[in-house]
Motif scaffolding. Structure first.
Motif, mmCIF file in Angstrom:
data_model
loop_
_atom_site.group_PDB
_atom_site.id
_atom_site.type_symbol
_atom_site.label_atom_id
_atom_site.label_comp_id
_atom_site.label_asym_id
_atom_site.label_seq_id
_atom_site.Cartn_x
_atom_site.Cartn_y
_atom_site.Cartn_z
ATOM 1 N N PHE A 121 0.819 -1.214 0.000
ATOM 2 C CA PHE A 121 0.000 0.000 0.000
ATOM 3 C C PHE A 121 0.853 1.264 0.000
ATOM 4 C CE2 PHE A 121 -2.702 3.305 1.808
ATOM 5 C CZ PHE A 121 -3.847 3.163 1.032
ATOM 6 N N CYS A 122 1.902 1.295 0.793
ATOM 7 C CA CYS A 122 2.724 2.502 0.932
ATOM 8 C C CYS A 122 3.837 2.585 -0.105
ATOM 9 C CB CYS A 122 3.337 2.561 2.330
ATOM 10 S SG CYS A 122 4.605 1.286 2.621
ATOM 11 N N ILE A 123 4.079 1.526 -0.854
ATOM 12 C CA ILE A 123 5.272 1.433 -1.696
ATOM 13 C C ILE A 123 5.370 2.533 -2.755
ATOM 14 C CG2 ILE A 123 6.521 -0.039 -3.347
ATOM 15 C CD1 ILE A 123 6.802 -0.676 -0.280
ATOM 16 N N VAL B 58 8.761 4.658 -2.689
ATOM 17 C CA VAL B 58 9.679 4.700 -3.835
ATOM 18 C C VAL B 58 9.906 6.142 -4.279
ATOM 19 C CG1 VAL B 58 9.903 4.102 -6.285
ATOM 20 C CG2 VAL B 58 9.210 2.355 -4.629
ATOM 21 N N LEU B 59 8.837 6.915 -4.409
ATOM 22 C CA LEU B 59 8.990 8.300 -4.869
ATOM 23 C C LEU B 59 9.716 9.145 -3.833
ATOM 24 C CD1 LEU B 59 5.548 8.693 -6.619
ATOM 25 C CD2 LEU B 59 7.790 8.555 -7.704
ATOM 26 N N HIS B 60 9.473 8.874 -2.568
ATOM 27 C CA HIS B 60 10.197 9.593 -1.516
ATOM 28 C C HIS B 60 11.686 9.251 -1.602
ATOM 29 C CE1 HIS B 60 9.630 11.488 2.655
ATOM 30 N NE2 HIS B 60 10.873 11.648 2.283
ATOM 31 N N ALA B 61 12.013 7.988 -1.844
ATOM 32 C CA ALA B 61 13.417 7.570 -1.984
ATOM 33 C C ALA B 61 14.064 8.212 -3.205
ATOM 34 C CB ALA B 61 13.498 6.040 -2.073
ATOM 35 N N VAL B 62 13.347 8.286 -4.315
ATOM 36 C CA VAL B 62 13.888 8.939 -5.518
ATOM 37 C C VAL B 62 14.203 10.404 -5.208
ATOM 38 C CG1 VAL B 62 13.328 9.712 -7.862
ATOM 39 C CG2 VAL B 62 12.788 7.370 -7.152
ATOM 40 N N SER C 185 7.838 8.694 6.061
ATOM 41 C CA SER C 185 7.114 7.788 5.170
ATOM 42 C C SER C 185 6.871 6.504 5.948
ATOM 43 C CB SER C 185 7.929 7.483 3.911
ATOM 44 O OG SER C 185 7.892 8.559 3.031
ATOM 45 N N LEU C 186 5.644 6.260 6.267
ATOM 46 C CA LEU C 186 5.312 5.161 7.162
ATOM 47 C C LEU C 186 4.937 3.883 6.412
ATOM 48 C CD1 LEU C 186 3.147 7.168 9.696
ATOM 49 C CD2 LEU C 186 5.610 6.732 9.743
#
Length: 158
Positions: free
Chosen positions: A102-104, A108-112, A133-134
């Motif tokens: 659900f959070c992926i 992913v966008l937060h990591a990018v 980001s939980l």
């Protein structure tokens, strides 16, 4: 009141008639049919609704669509290029950095976004950078491992 709002979405121009104060999350999900950004807390705390706005992670549940006028929005649907997953996406798969999923998209966008700002983060910087980001499944350690691997891959290493 309806206005014309134009912006680039996933590398393509978009123009739509909508209330400029309508939240970007609902425009993306309801009007444009993109289900990558999720409704989580609706208050900007969890990160499930994260998108990239001019390459920076933002919470689409807090952003009025009028504020993206003339800017570039990327959702998880637009992250891959020419059929190739982004190195962060590949690393999340390789490290099994997901459980329910659900959070992926937001993770992913937060990591990018984090790697756009800091291409060589330490583990501590990743933890700090991803702190808001939980993941309710508790896949955080695998997510951190995946981000470290993606950073190395993006620099040409392993």
């Amino acid at each position: 009141m309806s206005d014309t709002v134009s912006f680039k979405l996933n590398h393509r121009p978009v123009q739509l008639q909508t209330d400029r104060n309508r939240l970007l999350l609902w425009v993306l999900r309801t009007d444009l049919g993109l289900t990558g950004p999720k409704y989580g807390c609706g208050e900007g705390h969890c990160g499930c609704c994260t998108v990239l706005l001019d390459k920076v992670a933002v919470r689409s549940c807090l952003i009025p669509v009028g504020s993206v006028q003339g800017r570039e929005v990327v959702t998880i649907e637009g992250l891959e290029q020419d059929g190739e997953l982004h190195p962060v996406q590949q690393a999340f798969i390789a490290h099994d950095a997901l459980q329910c999923g659900f959070c992926i998209p937001g993770q992913v966008l937060h990591a990018v976004s984090l790697l756009n700002r800091n291409p060589s983060p330490t583990r501590k910087e990743i933890v700090r950078g991803m702190d808001n980001s939980l993941c309710r499944c508790g896949a955080h350690t695998r997510i951190i491992d995946a981000i470290q691997a993606a950073a190395a891959e993006m620099k040409g290493g392993k």
